[in-house]
Design a protein around this motif. Structure first.
Motif, PDB file in Angstrom:
ATOM      1  N   THR A 140       0.824  -1.201   0.000  1.00  0.00           N
ATOM      2  CA  THR A 140       0.000   0.000   0.000  1.00  0.00           C
ATOM      3  C   THR A 140       0.859   1.253   0.000  1.00  0.00           C
ATOM      4  N   PRO A 141       0.343   2.310  -0.602  1.00  0.00           N
ATOM      5  CA  PRO A 141       0.985   3.602  -0.387  1.00  0.00           C
ATOM      6  C   PRO A 141       0.564   4.151   0.973  1.00  0.00           C
ATOM      7  N   ALA A 152      -1.164   7.236   6.886  1.00  0.00           N
ATOM      8  CA  ALA A 152      -1.927   6.012   7.126  1.00  0.00           C
ATOM      9  C   ALA A 152      -1.914   5.154   5.867  1.00  0.00           C
ATOM     10  N   ILE A 153      -2.356   3.906   5.995  1.00  0.00           N
ATOM     11  CA  ILE A 153      -2.504   3.095   4.798  1.00  0.00           C
ATOM     12  C   ILE A 153      -3.572   3.741   3.915  1.00  0.00           C
ATOM     13  N   ALA A 154      -3.503   3.502   2.634  1.00  0.00           N
ATOM     14  CA  ALA A 154      -4.466   4.086   1.695  1.00  0.00           C
ATOM     15  C   ALA A 154      -5.879   3.641   2.047  1.00  0.00           C
ATOM     16  N   GLY A 155      -6.835   4.517   1.804  1.00  0.00           N
ATOM     17  CA  GLY A 155      -8.220   4.235   2.133  1.00  0.00           C
ATOM     18  C   GLY A 155      -8.754   2.966   1.502  1.00  0.00           C
ATOM     19  N   VAL A 156      -8.335   2.666   0.283  1.00  0.00           N
ATOM     20  CA  VAL A 156      -8.792   1.450  -0.388  1.00  0.00           C
ATOM     21  C   VAL A 156      -8.272   0.214   0.347  1.00  0.00           C
ATOM     22  N   MET A 157      -7.030   0.269   0.833  1.00  0.00           N
ATOM     23  CA  MET A 157      -6.509  -0.851   1.633  1.00  0.00           C
ATOM     24  C   MET A 157      -7.254  -0.953   2.955  1.00  0.00           C
ATOM     25  N   ALA A 176       4.737  -7.322   4.085  1.00  0.00           N
ATOM     26  CA  ALA A 176       4.084  -6.095   3.635  1.00  0.00           C
ATOM     27  C   ALA A 176       5.118  -5.179   3.012  1.00  0.00           C
ATOM     28  N   MET A 177       4.632  -4.252   2.191  1.00  0.00           N
ATOM     29  CA  MET A 177       5.484  -3.254   1.555  1.00  0.00           C
ATOM     30  C   MET A 177       4.733  -1.933   1.581  1.00  0.00           C
ATOM     31  N   ARG A 204       3.062   1.563   8.244  1.00  0.00           N
ATOM     32  CA  ARG A 204       3.621   0.253   8.587  1.00  0.00           C
ATOM     33  C   ARG A 204       3.022  -0.243   9.898  1.00  0.00           C
ATOM     34  N   ARG A 205       2.997   0.614  10.919  1.00  0.00           N
ATOM     35  CA  ARG A 205       2.427   0.214  12.215  1.00  0.00           C
ATOM     36  C   ARG A 205       0.970  -0.195  12.074  1.00  0.00           C
TER      37      ARG A 205
END
Length: 163
Positions: free
Chosen positions: A57-58, A63-68, A90-91, A102-103
């Motif tokens: 995810t970007p 935060a992680i992307a909303g789609v993720m 994860a990446m 990441r967290r």
């Protein structure tokens, strides 16, 4: 045959390049079938069908992307207690920091009781302006190699029964 599932989201192409490198390397391992799915399309049944996972995810707004996030929201409770102990990696593709993404992702995986088998790399694009953040990304060869190692390691570990 073991099954490795890569679930990802990409907006400006950086995460997609990372996934492509991981998938290409992972497909080279005999004994593992590899599937790549966009987070918007992945359902609990897809996760149940896999033996291991790579989440990519970007980072968006720390935060992680909303789609993720929507993928995790949709799949979390239906899978709770059903995928424990499965390996994952994860990446993160970030403009600067990436640590909170990441967290966040690792905390979700911990809740599922997944087993992290590779440290999560944060691939930094150094995009800081609106123009740079929204521009198409190009991930460097060294970073793509790190992503390829993740795909190869997870795929080989599954095939050999290490994970």
């Amino acid at each position: 045959m073991k099954k490795l599932l890569i679930v990802y989201y990409s907006y400006t192409g950086g995460t997609a390049q990372m996934v492509e490198a991981a998938a290409e390397a992972g497909r080279g391992e005999e004994g593992t079938a590899l599937r790549v799915m966009r987070a918007a399309d992945c359902e609990p049944a897809d996760m149940l069908d896999a033996d291991g996972y790579i989440f990519a995810t970007p980072e968006n707004l720390a935060a992680i992307a909303g789609v993720m996030k929507a993928f995790f929201d949709r799949c979390y409770y239906p899978l709770l207690g059903k995928i424990e102990g499965r390996p994952y990696a994860a990446m993160i593709c970030a403009g600067s920091d990436g640590e909170n993404a990441r967290r966040q992702l690792e905390r979700i995986a911990t809740g599922w009781r997944l087993k992290k088998v590779i440290d999560t790399p944060i691939i930094c694009t150094h995009a800081q302006s609106e123009e740079a953040i929204l521009a198409a990304k190009t991930i460097g060869d060294d970073d793509l190699e790190r992503c390829a190692e993740i795909g190869a390691t997870l795929s080989a570990g599954l095939a050999m029964g290490i994970f």
